[in-house]
Motif scaffolding. Structure first.
Motif, mmCIF file in Angstrom:
data_model
loop_
_atom_site.group_PDB
_atom_site.id
_atom_site.type_symbol
_atom_site.label_atom_id
_atom_site.label_comp_id
_atom_site.label_asym_id
_atom_site.label_seq_id
_atom_site.Cartn_x
_atom_site.Cartn_y
_atom_site.Cartn_z
ATOM 1 N N VAL A 294 26.137 30.129 4.961
ATOM 2 C CA VAL A 294 26.970 30.685 6.030
ATOM 3 C C VAL A 294 26.451 30.378 7.434
ATOM 4 O O VAL A 294 27.220 30.428 8.394
ATOM 5 C CB VAL A 294 27.118 32.219 5.886
ATOM 6 C CG1 VAL A 294 27.904 32.566 4.631
ATOM 7 C CG2 VAL A 294 25.769 32.911 5.870
ATOM 8 N N LEU A 295 25.180 30.054 7.593
ATOM 9 C CA LEU A 295 24.602 29.826 8.916
ATOM 10 C C LEU A 295 24.312 28.346 9.136
ATOM 11 O O LEU A 295 23.973 27.627 8.200
ATOM 12 C CB LEU A 295 23.298 30.621 9.078
ATOM 13 C CG LEU A 295 23.371 32.141 8.959
ATOM 14 C CD1 LEU A 295 21.983 32.750 9.084
ATOM 15 C CD2 LEU A 295 24.306 32.724 10.002
ATOM 16 N N GLY A 296 24.427 27.918 10.379
ATOM 17 C CA GLY A 296 24.081 26.551 10.721
ATOM 18 C C GLY A 296 25.265 25.608 10.705
ATOM 19 O O GLY A 296 26.433 26.018 10.696
ATOM 20 N N GLU A 297 24.956 24.328 10.681
ATOM 21 C CA GLU A 297 25.959 23.270 10.693
ATOM 22 C C GLU A 297 26.066 22.643 9.308
ATOM 23 O O GLU A 297 25.110 22.670 8.531
ATOM 24 C CB GLU A 297 25.577 22.211 11.736
ATOM 25 C CG GLU A 297 25.444 22.776 13.142
ATOM 26 C CD GLU A 297 24.818 21.799 14.112
ATOM 27 O OE1 GLU A 297 24.274 20.778 13.632
ATOM 28 O OE2 GLU A 297 24.867 22.048 15.322
ATOM 29 N N PRO A 298 27.225 22.066 8.948
ATOM 30 C CA PRO A 298 27.411 21.484 7.610
ATOM 31 C C PRO A 298 26.355 20.420 7.285
ATOM 32 O O PRO A 298 26.029 19.568 8.116
ATOM 33 C CB PRO A 298 28.813 20.869 7.680
ATOM 34 C CG PRO A 298 29.513 21.657 8.736
ATOM 35 C CD PRO A 298 28.460 21.991 9.754
ATOM 36 N N LEU A 299 25.817 20.490 6.067
ATOM 37 C CA LEU A 299 24.835 19.517 5.611
ATOM 38 C C LEU A 299 25.522 18.321 4.975
ATOM 39 O O LEU A 299 26.556 18.454 4.317
ATOM 40 C CB LEU A 299 23.897 20.159 4.587
ATOM 41 C CG LEU A 299 23.009 21.315 5.053
ATOM 42 C CD1 LEU A 299 22.231 21.899 3.871
ATOM 43 C CD2 LEU A 299 22.037 20.861 6.137
ATOM 44 N N ASP A 300 24.940 17.145 5.145
ATOM 45 C CA ASP A 300 25.477 15.952 4.497
ATOM 46 C C ASP A 300 25.311 16.031 2.979
ATOM 47 O O ASP A 300 26.167 15.557 2.230
ATOM 48 C CB ASP A 300 24.774 14.704 5.037
ATOM 49 C CG ASP A 300 25.064 14.468 6.516
ATOM 50 O OD1 ASP A 300 26.157 14.888 6.976
ATOM 51 O OD2 ASP A 300 24.202 13.893 7.208
ATOM 52 N N ASN A 301 24.203 16.625 2.542
ATOM 53 C CA ASN A 301 23.921 16.754 1.112
ATOM 54 C C ASN A 301 23.571 18.201 0.795
ATOM 55 O O ASN A 301 22.419 18.617 0.939
ATOM 56 C CB ASN A 301 22.759 15.841 0.711
ATOM 57 C CG ASN A 301 23.062 14.375 0.970
ATOM 58 O OD1 ASN A 301 24.041 13.834 0.457
ATOM 59 N ND2 ASN A 301 22.215 13.733 1.771
ATOM 60 N N PRO A 302 24.556 19.012 0.385
ATOM 61 C CA PRO A 302 24.272 20.411 0.042
ATOM 62 C C PRO A 302 23.215 20.529 -1.049
ATOM 63 O O PRO A 302 23.119 19.682 -1.944
ATOM 64 C CB PRO A 302 25.632 20.929 -0.437
ATOM 65 C CG PRO A 302 26.634 20.037 0.242
ATOM 66 C CD PRO A 302 25.985 18.691 0.296
ATOM 67 N N GLU A 303 22.430 21.604 -0.976
ATOM 68 C CA GLU A 303 21.349 21.836 -1.928
ATOM 69 C C GLU A 303 21.693 23.034 -2.807
ATOM 70 O O GLU A 303 22.149 24.066 -2.323
ATOM 71 C CB GLU A 303 20.036 22.108 -1.188
ATOM 72 C CG GLU A 303 19.643 21.044 -0.176
ATOM 73 C CD GLU A 303 18.446 21.466 0.660
ATOM 74 O OE1 GLU A 303 17.730 22.400 0.241
ATOM 75 O OE2 GLU A 303 18.248 20.873 1.732
ATOM 76 N N ALA A 304 21.471 22.904 -4.100
ATOM 77 C CA ALA A 304 21.716 24.007 -5.022
ATOM 78 C C ALA A 304 20.686 25.106 -4.791
ATOM 79 O O ALA A 304 19.507 24.829 -4.521
ATOM 80 C CB ALA A 304 21.651 23.517 -6.464
ATOM 81 N N VAL A 305 21.115 26.353 -4.882
ATOM 82 C CA VAL A 305 20.219 27.502 -4.734
ATOM 83 C C VAL A 305 19.509 27.724 -6.057
ATOM 84 O O VAL A 305 20.143 27.985 -7.082
ATOM 85 C CB VAL A 305 20.995 28.766 -4.321
ATOM 86 C CG1 VAL A 305 20.035 29.933 -4.143
ATOM 87 C CG2 VAL A 305 21.781 28.512 -3.041
ATOM 88 N N ASN A 315 25.040 25.031 1.964
ATOM 89 C CA ASN A 315 25.964 24.050 2.537
ATOM 90 C C ASN A 315 25.680 23.751 4.007
ATOM 91 O O ASN A 315 26.115 22.724 4.517
ATOM 92 C CB ASN A 315 27.406 24.562 2.425
ATOM 93 C CG ASN A 315 27.807 24.832 0.988
ATOM 94 O OD1 ASN A 315 27.673 23.961 0.148
ATOM 95 N ND2 ASN A 315 28.285 26.045 0.710
ATOM 96 N N ASN A 316 24.982 24.673 4.681
ATOM 97 C CA ASN A 316 24.738 24.550 6.109
ATOM 98 C C ASN A 316 23.235 24.570 6.401
ATOM 99 O O ASN A 316 22.423 24.985 5.563
ATOM 100 C CB ASN A 316 25.418 25.673 6.881
ATOM 101 C CG ASN A 316 26.916 25.724 6.635
ATOM 102 O OD1 ASN A 316 27.535 24.691 6.436
ATOM 103 N ND2 ASN A 316 27.496 26.918 6.649
ATOM 104 N N GLY A 317 22.897 24.180 7.598
ATOM 105 C CA GLY A 317 21.487 24.203 7.979
ATOM 106 C C GLY A 317 21.306 23.921 9.450
ATOM 107 O O GLY A 317 22.222 23.492 10.150
ATOM 108 N N ARG A 318 20.095 24.156 9.905
ATOM 109 C CA ARG A 318 19.741 23.890 11.305
ATOM 110 C C ARG A 318 18.229 23.892 11.421
ATOM 111 O O ARG A 318 17.547 24.678 10.744
ATOM 112 C CB ARG A 318 20.331 24.954 12.226
ATOM 113 C CG ARG A 318 20.166 24.698 13.721
ATOM 114 C CD ARG A 318 21.009 23.532 14.186
ATOM 115 N NE ARG A 318 20.774 23.230 15.593
ATOM 116 C CZ ARG A 318 21.461 23.752 16.607
ATOM 117 N NH1 ARG A 318 22.425 24.628 16.359
ATOM 118 N NH2 ARG A 318 21.206 23.405 17.846
ATOM 119 N N SER A 319 17.682 23.045 12.251
ATOM 120 C CA SER A 319 16.244 23.000 12.471
ATOM 121 C C SER A 319 15.960 22.835 13.952
ATOM 122 O O SER A 319 16.737 22.221 14.683
ATOM 123 C CB SER A 319 15.598 21.874 11.672
ATOM 124 O OG SER A 319 16.098 20.613 12.080
#
Length: 320
Positions: A294-305, A315-319
């Motif tokens: 829910v937070l951040g910008e869309p990721l090119d490659n989503p990571e499974a939890v 699905n999202n991320g930010r650094s």
């Protein structure tokens, strides 16, 4: 007083807003600030969580580990960075001066129990300590149950001209978050886990003192707006959404919120004493990363939890 949160309530100018009992969650403010404007440190290492200040007190220390708590009132950004806008709280742990083992156990109403242990090894040039404590309870009303675990390891090594320390720890919490964030959906649940490691020291060369420090911290947060467990809500097979034991359906709520933050950093400070006084210089590097659904910008490659249902992804991320 049973927890660090309760202890801080006795400090002047510190406001502790506790949610739940026995250290489940607390927001710390100083002199009217928000809980996002107070920096929490453990032996001088920043423990503030970049996702939310609600997790700042997810630190793996208990009262039996603590020697003292230093509280700096007022803006401390010049020394500690922007996280210390209103002040800083530095928790200093106790290094053993003799070897030994300490055990503790408690029990009480509402299914409450606590068991803990601390072991110390003290030698001439080095000392070590490990503490483990778990507390759990059924809660005083519905959906206030909790299960908490703290594990903390610390080592210290001394030479003639230097002192070094190593800290490792894990904090894990699972708790019913009844009305924590909104009264509209009261049956909330949250599970968090944090691990960290820090290494630092102080080297003395006549009039010059150099203090390096490095650290890493990972924090995972699983938040359920509708608690998924027996007696609360269940997933609707194939169709998505959740349903309660009373037959209430929530088709628009298809999954929980997942967040993972990774923080690493390094600091080095130098101080030189002369007849004109003490001159100091320092450098501070810190990197923060969050992946979330829910937070951040869309990721090119989503990571499974890890460990969650097949449809749970970051699905999202930010650094920064």
């Amino acid at each position: 007083v049973n927890t660090v949160n309760e202890l801080l309530e006795y400090a002047t100018n510190v406001d502790v807003r506790q949610r739940g009992a026995q250290g489940v969650q607390a927001d710390i403010s100083i002199r009217g600030s928000s809980f996002e404007q107070v920096l929490i440190l453990l032996n001088g290492v920043k423990m503030t969580d970049p996702q939310t200040g609600h997790h700042n007190m997810n630190i793996p220390v208990e009262l039996m580990d603590i020697e003292r708590i230093e509280i700096l009132n007022g803006g401390a950004a010049r020394i500690f960075g922007t996280g210390a806008f209103a002040g800083a709280i530095n928790i200093i742990t106790r290094y053993p001066d003799e070897s030994g083992v300490r055990l503790s156990a408690e029990a009480g109403d509402f299914g409450y129990s606590q068991i803990g242990a601390r072991a110390n090894v003290a030698a001439e040039k080095h000392n070590h300590a490990i503490s483990i404590l778990q507390r759990q309870g059924d809660g005083y009303i519905r959906n206030t149950d909790f299960d908490l675990l703290n594990i903390f390891w610390q080592s210290e090594y001394h030479t003639e001209n230097s002192d070094w320390f190593l800290n490792l720890g894990q904090n894990a919490k699972s708790f019913g978050a009844q009305n924590f964030y909104t009264a509209r959906f009261p049956d909330q649940f949250e599970s968090t886990k944090s691990q960290f490691i820090s290494l630092g020291g102080e080297m003395r060369f006549d009039k010059l003192t150099i203090s390096p420090k490095a650290y890493y911290r990972r924090h995972n947060d699983r938040f359920e707006l509708f608690r998924e467990s027996e007696g609360f809500y269940r997933r609707i097979p194939n169709d998505g959404g959740f349903t309660s034991n009373q037959g209430d359906t929530i088709p628009w709520y298809t999954g929980h919120n997942y967040h993972q933050t990774d923080v690493y950093g390094a600091e080095i400070n130098a101080a030189y004493k002369s007849k004109f006084g003490t001159s100091s210089i320092g450098y501070d590097f810190r990197s923060e990363e969050v992946v979330s659904n829910v937070l951040g910008e869309p990721l090119d490659n989503p990571e499974a939890v890890t460990g969650e249902v097949p449809g749970a992804f970051y699905n999202n991320g930010r650094s920064t």
